[in-house]
Design a protein around this motif. Sequence first.
Motif, mmCIF file in Angstrom:
data_model
loop_
_atom_site.group_PDB
_atom_site.id
_atom_site.type_symbol
_atom_site.label_atom_id
_atom_site.label_comp_id
_atom_site.label_asym_id
_atom_site.label_seq_id
_atom_site.Cartn_x
_atom_site.Cartn_y
_atom_site.Cartn_z
ATOM 1 N N ARG A 187 8.445 12.366 3.800
ATOM 2 C CA ARG A 187 8.351 11.359 4.360
ATOM 3 C C ARG A 187 8.097 10.088 3.302
ATOM 4 N NH1 ARG A 187 3.967 11.486 8.695
ATOM 5 N NH2 ARG A 187 4.732 9.196 9.061
ATOM 6 N N LEU A 188 7.388 10.260 2.453
ATOM 7 C CA LEU A 188 7.070 9.119 1.485
ATOM 8 C C LEU A 188 8.015 9.044 0.283
ATOM 9 C CD1 LEU A 188 3.196 9.527 1.440
ATOM 10 C CD2 LEU A 188 4.544 7.755 2.556
ATOM 11 N N GLY A 189 8.900 10.123 0.156
ATOM 12 C CA GLY A 189 10.029 10.027 -0.768
ATOM 13 C C GLY A 189 9.414 10.432 -2.289
ATOM 14 N N LEU A 202 -1.168 13.804 -7.336
ATOM 15 C CA LEU A 202 -1.750 12.910 -8.202
ATOM 16 C C LEU A 202 -2.014 11.862 -7.845
ATOM 17 C CD1 LEU A 202 0.434 14.153 -11.326
ATOM 18 C CD2 LEU A 202 -1.882 14.433 -11.056
ATOM 19 N N ALA A 203 -1.366 11.099 -6.864
ATOM 20 C CA ALA A 203 -1.468 9.989 -6.346
ATOM 21 C C ALA A 203 -2.627 9.766 -5.676
ATOM 22 C CB ALA A 203 -0.220 9.440 -5.437
ATOM 23 N N GLY A 236 -4.115 -0.262 -5.261
ATOM 24 C CA GLY A 236 -3.620 -0.034 -3.879
ATOM 25 C C GLY A 236 -2.577 0.895 -3.579
ATOM 26 N N ALA A 237 -2.489 1.464 -2.250
ATOM 27 C CA ALA A 237 -1.760 2.586 -1.910
ATOM 28 C C ALA A 237 -0.364 2.372 -2.395
ATOM 29 C CB ALA A 237 -2.031 3.072 -0.639
ATOM 30 N N LEU A 248 1.838 4.873 -4.826
ATOM 31 C CA LEU A 248 3.081 5.379 -4.338
ATOM 32 C C LEU A 248 4.322 5.167 -5.086
ATOM 33 C CD1 LEU A 248 2.781 5.507 -0.351
ATOM 34 C CD2 LEU A 248 2.834 7.339 -1.997
ATOM 35 N N ALA A 249 4.515 3.791 -5.298
ATOM 36 C CA ALA A 249 5.615 3.104 -6.295
ATOM 37 C C ALA A 249 5.394 4.117 -7.669
ATOM 38 C CB ALA A 249 5.446 1.673 -6.596
ATOM 39 N N THR A 250 4.303 4.397 -8.198
ATOM 40 C CA THR A 250 4.250 4.881 -9.549
ATOM 41 C C THR A 250 4.657 6.409 -9.193
ATOM 42 O OG1 THR A 250 2.725 3.464 -10.321
ATOM 43 C CG2 THR A 250 2.570 5.692 -11.265
#
Length: 86
Positions: A15-17, A25-26, A39-40, A44-46
Amino acid sequence: MTGIDAGHIEALARRLGVEPRQLVLAAARLAREDAPAPGADAVLATARRPSTAARHAAELMTTPVAGFALDDVDRALAATWPHGPT
């Protein structure tokens, strides 16, 4: 939850890709107590574009601890006896 629920982690990762290991790890980065939590969205971008180090860290999560110990013993023996025991 008493253990890792792989099915839920995989579903959320889809769902988050992100890859499931990168999701774990995130989550660990967000839960750290020794540093301000980023920030979340940033985490997630990382996770969506993991660095080489992040990929290696994710791979280490699936390696049994005993495997590390055996690798260390092999390296120590190779350094001590580079040509093998006599």
